[in-house]
Design a protein around this motif. Structure first.
Motif, PDB file in Angstrom:
ATOM      1  N   ASP A   4      38.232  33.179  40.522  1.00 45.61           N
ATOM      2  CA  ASP A   4      38.845  34.252  39.756  1.00 45.61           C
ATOM      3  C   ASP A   4      37.782  34.810  38.814  1.00 45.61           C
ATOM      4  O   ASP A   4      36.883  34.099  38.370  1.00 45.61           O
ATOM      5  CB  ASP A   4      40.031  33.709  38.952  1.00 45.61           C
ATOM      6  CG  ASP A   4      41.057  34.780  38.645  1.00 45.61           C
ATOM      7  OD1 ASP A   4      40.647  35.954  38.474  1.00 45.61           O
ATOM      8  OD2 ASP A   4      42.243  34.453  38.580  1.00 45.61           O
ATOM      9  N   TRP A   5      37.871  36.076  38.505  1.00 44.78           N
ATOM     10  CA  TRP A   5      36.939  36.690  37.567  1.00 44.78           C
ATOM     11  C   TRP A   5      37.226  36.187  36.160  1.00 44.78           C
ATOM     12  O   TRP A   5      36.342  35.756  35.444  1.00 44.78           O
ATOM     13  CB  TRP A   5      37.077  38.206  37.628  1.00 44.78           C
ATOM     14  CG  TRP A   5      36.076  38.971  36.806  1.00 44.78           C
ATOM     15  CD1 TRP A   5      35.619  38.681  35.548  1.00 44.78           C
ATOM     16  CD2 TRP A   5      35.411  40.167  37.194  1.00 44.78           C
ATOM     17  NE1 TRP A   5      34.717  39.620  35.132  1.00 44.78           N
ATOM     18  CE2 TRP A   5      34.570  40.554  36.124  1.00 44.78           C
ATOM     19  CE3 TRP A   5      35.455  40.961  38.319  1.00 44.78           C
ATOM     20  CZ2 TRP A   5      33.785  41.693  36.165  1.00 44.78           C
ATOM     21  CZ3 TRP A   5      34.664  42.088  38.354  1.00 44.78           C
ATOM     22  CH2 TRP A   5      33.831  42.452  37.294  1.00 44.78           C
TER      23      TRP A   5
ATOM     24  N   ASP B 286      33.824  32.346  32.781  1.00 46.09           N
ATOM     25  CA  ASP B 286      34.445  33.275  33.731  1.00 46.09           C
ATOM     26  C   ASP B 286      33.727  33.248  35.079  1.00 46.09           C
ATOM     27  O   ASP B 286      32.705  32.576  35.249  1.00 46.09           O
ATOM     28  CB  ASP B 286      34.563  34.687  33.149  1.00 46.09           C
ATOM     29  CG  ASP B 286      33.228  35.413  33.006  1.00 46.09           C
ATOM     30  OD1 ASP B 286      32.251  35.075  33.700  1.00 46.09           O
ATOM     31  OD2 ASP B 286      33.169  36.352  32.195  1.00 46.09           O
TER      32      ASP B 286
ATOM     33  N   LEU C 243      34.582  36.853  44.624  1.00 45.29           N
ATOM     34  CA  LEU C 243      35.240  37.018  43.330  1.00 45.29           C
ATOM     35  C   LEU C 243      36.641  37.568  43.547  1.00 45.29           C
ATOM     36  O   LEU C 243      36.818  38.612  44.177  1.00 45.29           O
ATOM     37  CB  LEU C 243      34.428  37.970  42.449  1.00 45.29           C
ATOM     38  CG  LEU C 243      34.822  38.052  40.994  1.00 45.29           C
ATOM     39  CD1 LEU C 243      34.582  36.712  40.288  1.00 45.29           C
ATOM     40  CD2 LEU C 243      34.015  39.134  40.299  1.00 45.29           C
TER      41      LEU C 243
ATOM     42  N   THR D  25      39.833  39.194  41.875  1.00 46.79           N
ATOM     43  CA  THR D  25      40.004  39.946  40.643  1.00 46.79           C
ATOM     44  C   THR D  25      41.194  40.892  40.682  1.00 46.79           C
ATOM     45  O   THR D  25      41.566  41.384  41.736  1.00 46.79           O
ATOM     46  CB  THR D  25      38.722  40.752  40.323  1.00 46.79           C
ATOM     47  OG1 THR D  25      38.900  41.459  39.110  1.00 46.79           O
ATOM     48  CG2 THR D  25      38.379  41.716  41.431  1.00 46.79           C
TER      49      THR D  25
ATOM     50  N   ASN E  46      40.801  43.208  38.289  1.00 49.25           N
ATOM     51  CA  ASN E  46      40.066  44.295  37.642  1.00 49.25           C
ATOM     52  C   ASN E  46      39.877  45.459  38.595  1.00 49.25           C
ATOM     53  O   ASN E  46      39.740  45.269  39.807  1.00 49.25           O
ATOM     54  CB  ASN E  46      38.676  43.826  37.182  1.00 49.25           C
ATOM     55  CG  ASN E  46      38.745  42.897  35.997  1.00 49.25           C
ATOM     56  OD1 ASN E  46      39.761  42.805  35.316  1.00 49.25           O
ATOM     57  ND2 ASN E  46      37.659  42.189  35.747  1.00 49.25           N
TER      58      ASN E  46
ATOM     59  N   ASN F 156      32.130  47.533  36.797  1.00 49.11           N
ATOM     60  CA  ASN F 156      32.546  46.207  37.251  1.00 49.11           C
ATOM     61  C   ASN F 156      31.757  45.776  38.479  1.00 49.11           C
ATOM     62  O   ASN F 156      31.337  44.627  38.582  1.00 49.11           O
ATOM     63  CB  ASN F 156      34.047  46.182  37.563  1.00 49.11           C
ATOM     64  CG  ASN F 156      34.893  46.141  36.316  1.00 49.11           C
ATOM     65  OD1 ASN F 156      34.413  45.846  35.223  1.00 49.11           O
ATOM     66  ND2 ASN F 156      36.167  46.451  36.465  1.00 49.11           N
TER      67      ASN F 156
ATOM     68  N   PHE G 123      34.296  40.723  47.142  1.00 49.44           N
ATOM     69  CA  PHE G 123      35.473  40.831  46.276  1.00 49.44           C
ATOM     70  C   PHE G 123      36.748  40.653  47.077  1.00 49.44           C
ATOM     71  O   PHE G 123      36.826  41.064  48.235  1.00 49.44           O
ATOM     72  CB  PHE G 123      35.572  42.236  45.659  1.00 49.44           C
ATOM     73  CG  PHE G 123      34.564  42.533  44.616  1.00 49.44           C
ATOM     74  CD1 PHE G 123      34.808  42.220  43.287  1.00 49.44           C
ATOM     75  CD2 PHE G 123      33.375  43.158  44.947  1.00 49.44           C
ATOM     76  CE1 PHE G 123      33.880  42.520  42.323  1.00 49.44           C
ATOM     77  CE2 PHE G 123      32.443  43.455  43.986  1.00 49.44           C
ATOM     78  CZ  PHE G 123      32.697  43.139  42.660  1.00 49.44           C
TER      79      PHE G 123
ATOM     80  N   THR H  97      40.902  41.431  45.955  1.00 45.89           N
ATOM     81  CA  THR H  97      41.740  41.888  44.851  1.00 45.89           C
ATOM     82  C   THR H  97      43.106  41.224  44.913  1.00 45.89           C
ATOM     83  O   THR H  97      43.573  40.811  45.976  1.00 45.89           O
ATOM     84  CB  THR H  97      41.927  43.427  44.902  1.00 45.89           C
ATOM     85  OG1 THR H  97      42.448  43.782  46.185  1.00 45.89           O
ATOM     86  CG2 THR H  97      40.608  44.141  44.657  1.00 45.89           C
TER      87      THR H  97
END
Length: 169
Positions: free
Chosen positions: A43-44, A50, A71, A73, A75, A81, A93, A95
């Motif tokens: 997790d970010w 972090d 990652l 996230t 965000n 970012n 990434f 999400t």
């Protein structure tokens, strides 16, 4: 909740899961493993350390094989970012909310990258030595005496003598 969903998805895909409650615990687990994890899904935003900081620590290691870092996230994928993540060494990434198919795709990419990283490491460990003169080829395609090559990379010094079984040429 998100960690439980991720754990279940990873297990369903046939992966062994090692969990941590926060970044510091994850870092401690990574250091204590006799065979370090090759893929980290982090997790970010986590307490104590972090995801970006965890990734930076992983990238700073020089004594282990490459670790693919994904990652997770919520965000926004803003330019800032993405730059921050790239600067930290993040490979990919995911999400939130997590989508099973996306995780599956990212892990397939990770598998290919890790296979290539292993092949590159094996090739880098090979030393091209001439069968006739015993010189070694360096990265600039220059052939030099093996003693000079090793000395440049390790600082080792050599002394020479003749073994008892050698015959004069």
């Amino acid at each position: 909740m998100a960690r439980a969903v991720l754990r279940q998805a990873l297990r369903r895909l046939g992966h062994e899961v090692i969990e941590a409650a926060d970044g510091e615990e994850a870092w401690a687990l990574l250091q204590s493993e006799s065979e370090p994890a090759r893929v980290v899904v982090s997790d970010w935003i986590m307490p104590t350390l972090d995801g970006l900081q965890l990734c930076q620590r992983i990238r700073a290691r020089t004594d282990t094989d490459y670790t693919y870092f994904i990652l997770l996230t919520s965000n926004d994928a803003t330019g800032d970012n993405q730059r921050s993540a790239a600067d930290a060494g993040v490979d990919d990434f995911l999400t939130k909310p997590l989508k099973f198919e996306e995780l599956w795709n990212r892990l397939r990419v990770a598998e290919r990258i890790l296979r290539y990283a292993t092949q590159v490491k094996q090739l880098e460990e090979m030393l091209p030595i001439c069968s006739y003169c015993k010189k070694i080829r360096d990265d600039q395609n220059y052939w030099q005496q093996i003693e000079g090559y090793i000395n440049e990379r390790t600082g080792s010094e050599f002394s020479h003598s003749v073994c008892p079984t050698a015959t004069p040429g």
